[in-house]
Write a protein that holds these residues in place. Structure first.
Motif, mmCIF file in Angstrom:
data_model
loop_
_atom_site.group_PDB
_atom_site.id
_atom_site.type_symbol
_atom_site.label_atom_id
_atom_site.label_comp_id
_atom_site.label_asym_id
_atom_site.label_seq_id
_atom_site.Cartn_x
_atom_site.Cartn_y
_atom_site.Cartn_z
ATOM 1 N N GLN A 108 31.359 79.407 19.897
ATOM 2 C CA GLN A 108 31.639 80.780 20.321
ATOM 3 C C GLN A 108 33.064 81.186 19.971
ATOM 4 O O GLN A 108 33.312 82.323 19.562
ATOM 5 C CB GLN A 108 31.406 80.928 21.820
ATOM 6 C CG GLN A 108 29.952 80.893 22.200
ATOM 7 C CD GLN A 108 29.751 80.918 23.698
ATOM 8 O OE1 GLN A 108 30.692 80.763 24.479
ATOM 9 N NE2 GLN A 108 28.509 81.103 24.116
ATOM 10 N N PHE A 109 34.013 80.291 20.115
ATOM 11 C CA PHE A 109 35.408 80.611 19.771
ATOM 12 C C PHE A 109 35.555 80.872 18.277
ATOM 13 O O PHE A 109 36.249 81.805 17.869
ATOM 14 C CB PHE A 109 36.332 79.475 20.198
ATOM 15 C CG PHE A 109 37.750 79.684 19.786
ATOM 16 C CD1 PHE A 109 38.557 80.562 20.480
ATOM 17 C CD2 PHE A 109 38.282 79.008 18.700
ATOM 18 C CE1 PHE A 109 39.873 80.766 20.101
ATOM 19 C CE2 PHE A 109 39.591 79.197 18.313
ATOM 20 C CZ PHE A 109 40.390 80.082 19.017
ATOM 21 N N LEU A 110 34.918 80.055 17.450
ATOM 22 C CA LEU A 110 35.074 80.197 16.005
ATOM 23 C C LEU A 110 34.313 81.369 15.429
ATOM 24 O O LEU A 110 34.674 81.890 14.371
ATOM 25 C CB LEU A 110 34.650 78.898 15.313
ATOM 26 C CG LEU A 110 35.552 77.697 15.595
ATOM 27 C CD1 LEU A 110 34.947 76.441 15.000
ATOM 28 C CD2 LEU A 110 36.955 77.931 15.073
ATOM 29 N N THR A 111 33.230 81.810 16.079
ATOM 30 C CA THR A 111 32.435 82.904 15.534
ATOM 31 C C THR A 111 32.784 84.261 16.128
ATOM 32 O O THR A 111 32.357 85.283 15.593
ATOM 33 C CB THR A 111 30.937 82.644 15.747
ATOM 34 O OG1 THR A 111 30.675 82.473 17.137
ATOM 35 C CG2 THR A 111 30.491 81.429 14.964
ATOM 36 N N ASN A 112 33.542 84.317 17.215
ATOM 37 C CA ASN A 112 33.930 85.597 17.800
ATOM 38 C C ASN A 112 35.167 86.144 17.112
ATOM 39 O O ASN A 112 35.839 85.453 16.361
ATOM 40 C CB ASN A 112 34.191 85.453 19.303
ATOM 41 C CG ASN A 112 32.913 85.243 20.067
ATOM 42 O OD1 ASN A 112 31.833 85.572 19.593
ATOM 43 N ND2 ASN A 112 33.026 84.695 21.260
ATOM 44 N N ARG A 113 35.468 87.379 17.424
ATOM 45 C CA ARG A 113 36.618 88.051 16.847
ATOM 46 C C ARG A 113 37.896 87.347 17.268
ATOM 47 O O ARG A 113 38.119 87.058 18.433
ATOM 48 C CB ARG A 113 36.640 89.504 17.318
ATOM 49 C CG ARG A 113 37.767 90.315 16.763
ATOM 50 C CD ARG A 113 37.704 91.716 17.256
ATOM 51 N NE ARG A 113 37.802 91.693 18.709
ATOM 52 C CZ ARG A 113 38.002 92.758 19.441
ATOM 53 N NH1 ARG A 113 38.101 93.920 18.884
ATOM 54 N NH2 ARG A 113 38.085 92.665 20.750
ATOM 55 N N GLN A 114 38.794 87.090 16.337
ATOM 56 C CA GLN A 114 40.030 86.380 16.626
ATOM 57 C C GLN A 114 41.232 87.317 16.745
ATOM 58 O O GLN A 114 42.308 86.892 17.099
ATOM 59 C CB GLN A 114 40.303 85.341 15.533
ATOM 60 C CG GLN A 114 39.243 84.280 15.432
ATOM 61 C CD GLN A 114 39.150 83.438 16.691
ATOM 62 O OE1 GLN A 114 40.153 83.041 17.246
ATOM 63 N NE2 GLN A 114 37.943 83.171 17.145
ATOM 64 N N THR A 115 41.052 88.584 16.424
ATOM 65 C CA THR A 115 42.120 89.558 16.542
ATOM 66 C C THR A 115 41.874 90.367 17.803
ATOM 67 O O THR A 115 40.863 91.045 17.921
ATOM 68 C CB THR A 115 42.140 90.510 15.330
ATOM 69 O OG1 THR A 115 42.173 89.727 14.139
ATOM 70 C CG2 THR A 115 43.338 91.427 15.370
ATOM 71 N N TYR A 116 42.799 90.284 18.727
ATOM 72 C CA TYR A 116 42.625 90.947 20.009
ATOM 73 C C TYR A 116 43.478 92.212 20.051
ATOM 74 O O TYR A 116 44.658 92.192 19.717
ATOM 75 C CB TYR A 116 43.011 89.998 21.150
ATOM 76 C CG TYR A 116 42.187 88.747 21.137
ATOM 77 C CD1 TYR A 116 40.875 88.757 21.565
ATOM 78 C CD2 TYR A 116 42.710 87.548 20.651
ATOM 79 C CE1 TYR A 116 40.104 87.615 21.540
ATOM 80 C CE2 TYR A 116 41.949 86.405 20.625
ATOM 81 C CZ TYR A 116 40.647 86.441 21.066
ATOM 82 O OH TYR A 116 39.888 85.313 21.031
ATOM 83 N N ARG A 117 42.879 93.311 20.471
ATOM 84 C CA ARG A 117 43.586 94.583 20.558
ATOM 85 C C ARG A 117 44.250 94.700 21.913
ATOM 86 O O ARG A 117 43.667 94.356 22.934
ATOM 87 C CB ARG A 117 42.605 95.736 20.356
ATOM 88 C CG ARG A 117 41.996 95.733 18.986
ATOM 89 C CD ARG A 117 41.177 96.988 18.760
ATOM 90 N NE ARG A 117 40.477 96.872 17.495
ATOM 91 C CZ ARG A 117 39.173 96.973 17.348
ATOM 92 N NH1 ARG A 117 38.409 97.229 18.385
ATOM 93 N NH2 ARG A 117 38.624 96.841 16.175
#
Length: 105
Positions: free
Chosen positions: A83-92
């Motif tokens: 889940q960590f590797l496939t989710n968005r890594q740039t947080y707004r």
């Protein structure tokens, strides 16, 4: 008594089977053992490598449901890493000043 409450640290373990396993974990491990027994019963054991290959379903499912400190088990760690590797890594940024931005001319 001063309205202080003591909550035991292992409250989640009381909800688990034998204090370690969820029903899904035991079902997964049971399927691995059942599949291993079927392989051992119906296939010829001709060599050590082949026997290790037949035992691999029980070994792999046993590895997945093995308890690990700070996590539930290895399956939980693998799911969280996926889940960590496939989710968005740039947080707004959506903090306290997100909508209070004034445009300066």
């Amino acid at each position: 008594m001063y309205e202080q409450y003591l909550i035991p640290a292992n409250t989640k373990r009381g909800q688990l089977i034998l204090g370690w396993f969820r029903p899904f974990d035991l079902a997964l491990f049971g399927c691995g053992i059942l599949f291993t027994l079927l392989l051992l019963a119906f296939l010829n054991q001709t060599g050590t490598g082949f026997i290790i290959l037949e035992l691999s379903p029980a070994l792999v499912t046993g590895f997945l449901v093995m308890p690990v400190p700070y996590y539930h088990n290895m399956l939980n760690i693998i799911v969280e890493m996926y889940q960590f590797l496939t989710n968005r890594q740039t947080y707004r940024w959506k903090g306290w000043c997100y909508k209070n931005v004034s445009k300066k001319d």
